[in-house]
Scaffold this motif. Sequence first.
Motif, PDB file in Angstrom:
ATOM      1  N   GLN A 160       0.687  -1.088   0.029  1.00  0.00           N
ATOM      2  CA  GLN A 160       0.172  -0.090   0.007  1.00  0.00           C
ATOM      3  C   GLN A 160       0.961   1.216  -0.072  1.00  0.00           C
ATOM      4  O   GLN A 160       0.697   2.289  -0.742  1.00  0.00           O
ATOM      5  N   GLN A 161       1.987   1.256   0.841  1.00  0.00           N
ATOM      6  CA  GLN A 161       2.636   2.477   0.906  1.00  0.00           C
ATOM      7  C   GLN A 161       3.556   2.652  -0.341  1.00  0.00           C
ATOM      8  O   GLN A 161       3.768   3.768  -0.801  1.00  0.00           O
ATOM      9  N   ALA A 162       4.092   1.339  -1.112  1.00  0.00           N
ATOM     10  CA  ALA A 162       4.770   1.722  -2.175  1.00  0.00           C
ATOM     11  C   ALA A 162       3.888   2.090  -3.082  1.00  0.00           C
ATOM     12  O   ALA A 162       4.176   2.779  -4.371  1.00  0.00           O
ATOM     13  N   LEU A 163       2.736   1.722  -3.301  1.00  0.00           N
ATOM     14  CA  LEU A 163       1.656   2.287  -4.498  1.00  0.00           C
ATOM     15  C   LEU A 163       1.368   3.571  -4.070  1.00  0.00           C
ATOM     16  O   LEU A 163       1.353   4.429  -5.070  1.00  0.00           O
ATOM     17  N   ILE A 164       1.157   4.198  -2.870  1.00  0.00           N
ATOM     18  CA  ILE A 164       0.924   5.473  -2.722  1.00  0.00           C
ATOM     19  C   ILE A 164       2.171   6.453  -3.054  1.00  0.00           C
ATOM     20  O   ILE A 164       2.109   7.490  -3.534  1.00  0.00           O
ATOM     21  N   GLU A 165       3.408   6.015  -2.664  1.00  0.00           N
ATOM     22  CA  GLU A 165       4.661   6.616  -2.989  1.00  0.00           C
ATOM     23  C   GLU A 165       5.548   5.815  -3.544  1.00  0.00           C
ATOM     24  O   GLU A 165       6.429   5.200  -2.872  1.00  0.00           O
ATOM     25  N   PRO A 166       5.582   5.664  -4.760  1.00  0.00           N
ATOM     26  CA  PRO A 166       6.614   4.633  -5.410  1.00  0.00           C
ATOM     27  C   PRO A 166       7.951   4.901  -5.347  1.00  0.00           C
ATOM     28  O   PRO A 166       8.929   4.120  -5.150  1.00  0.00           O
ATOM     29  N   ILE A 167       8.206   6.236  -5.196  1.00  0.00           N
ATOM     30  CA  ILE A 167       9.564   7.037  -5.060  1.00  0.00           C
ATOM     31  C   ILE A 167       9.561   8.005  -3.862  1.00  0.00           C
ATOM     32  O   ILE A 167       8.601   8.975  -4.313  1.00  0.00           O
ATOM     33  N   VAL A 168      10.210   7.957  -2.968  1.00  0.00           N
ATOM     34  CA  VAL A 168      10.448   9.022  -2.004  1.00  0.00           C
ATOM     35  C   VAL A 168      11.886   9.616  -2.135  1.00  0.00           C
ATOM     36  O   VAL A 168      12.836   9.109  -2.018  1.00  0.00           O
ATOM     37  N   LEU A 169      11.817  10.955  -1.912  1.00  0.00           N
ATOM     38  CA  LEU A 169      12.954  11.892  -1.935  1.00  0.00           C
ATOM     39  C   LEU A 169      12.958  12.060  -0.472  1.00  0.00           C
ATOM     40  O   LEU A 169      12.470  12.978  -0.130  1.00  0.00           O
ATOM     41  N   GLU A 170      14.266  11.755   0.159  1.00  0.00           N
ATOM     42  CA  GLU A 170      14.446  11.657   1.398  1.00  0.00           C
ATOM     43  C   GLU A 170      15.368  12.958   1.558  1.00  0.00           C
ATOM     44  O   GLU A 170      16.537  12.556   1.185  1.00  0.00           O
ATOM     45  N   LYS A 171      15.129  13.915   2.266  1.00  0.00           N
ATOM     46  CA  LYS A 171      16.159  14.974   2.492  1.00  0.00           C
ATOM     47  C   LYS A 171      16.566  14.945   3.918  1.00  0.00           C
ATOM     48  O   LYS A 171      16.028  14.610   4.917  1.00  0.00           O
ATOM     49  N   VAL A 172      17.875  14.961   3.700  1.00  0.00           N
ATOM     50  CA  VAL A 172      18.918  15.035   4.953  1.00  0.00           C
ATOM     51  C   VAL A 172      19.651  16.342   5.353  1.00  0.00           C
ATOM     52  O   VAL A 172      20.588  16.486   4.526  1.00  0.00           O
TER      53      VAL A 172
END
Length: 397
Positions: A160-172
């Motif tokens: 479900q999480q992968a379908l909602i957000e297939p790719i996530v840009l994580e800011k550090v």
Amino acid sequence: MWLVFLKEIKELVRDKKTLFFMIALPMIVFPLIIGGVAWFSGKALQEAQTKTLSYSIVGAERAPQIAEQLNTENGFEAITMSADTDFKGWIKSEQADFVIVIPENYGENPLQTGQIKIQVYLNDANLNMVESRLNKIVDDIAEQNQQRAFEALELNASQQQALIEPIVLEKVDIADKRESIGHKIGGFIPYFIFILCLQGAMIPATDLGAGEKERGTLETLLISPIERHKLVLGKFITIGFAGVVSALVTVASMAIWGIVLSQGMAIELVAEFMGSISIIDFILMFLMLVPVVAIFAAVLLSLSIYARTFKEAQGYMTPLVMVVIVPVVLSMLPGVELKGGWAWVPLTNVALAIRELIKGTMDYMQLVAIFGSTAIIAGILLGFCVYWFNKEKVLFR
């Protein structure tokens, strides 16, 4: 020179208006203004969040869930609207705060309906928080519909999480809290400091030149056995002293209010931020303001000497506020940093340095360029002021 300075200081101390602008304004009024703006802003935001919003729904039968939720939610009041009503005119005449239009494809199964776009008509020119308050209601319903679709597809939580957000840009973010906050507010602090220093020097400068002309005491001073350049230096030091006191009080005010806030008053984030700025940084801020005040003093004294009356001097000096604002605005522009040529630009370099000191990212080698350029400009302007004072046609125009 020092006799002139002591004479002018005595007169300065007797002037309550000058003392107010030098001490009371930066120490008390300035923090009160900032605090007042913050308080009224917070109050306006709270009122917007709790205000009862009147609304109407077009096509409510297609979305009974939304209609029911709005009907039971506190802070919303339904109003009946005829089918041929002009939405925009109705809202502009303040008969309702917003109108919701439910599309024909509305449904509870996203797999069948696809994306649903609900239109909200509102007057967004005012602070009304309509959109944010509606989003809380609609998001809950959308999440329920989404969950039903996931259950129909038999997807686990990870899928479900992968379908909602297939790719996530994580800011550090590698910047610490002080640097992050300092970058946001550090550009505005020099604006207030420069204005207060200019204001603190402006009152005595107006009186020491144009004021003496108007009172007829300048002639008496000129026939005294004191060389003219020493008369200028005495007046210059007096004006500079007033500006430096304003600078000192302003910087001390920032430090003191930071300590007060750290002792348990409400704004924990501000207290933590102010507490992270070292005493050395505050001292450097003050020292950088000394040649800046010297520039202000030389310009103000030149204008005051040229003016025939107190009122005329004020007219010449008032536009200087805009001149001071320009370098501060330059320091806030993207790409303008305390490097290269910018370190030699008077006033702008000091504004940039104050921001860097607040952020905790100051390159202390740049202090050579900052003090060098401002001191050179101040010296040139002081030399012009002495030359100006020696011209009879200027003194007695």
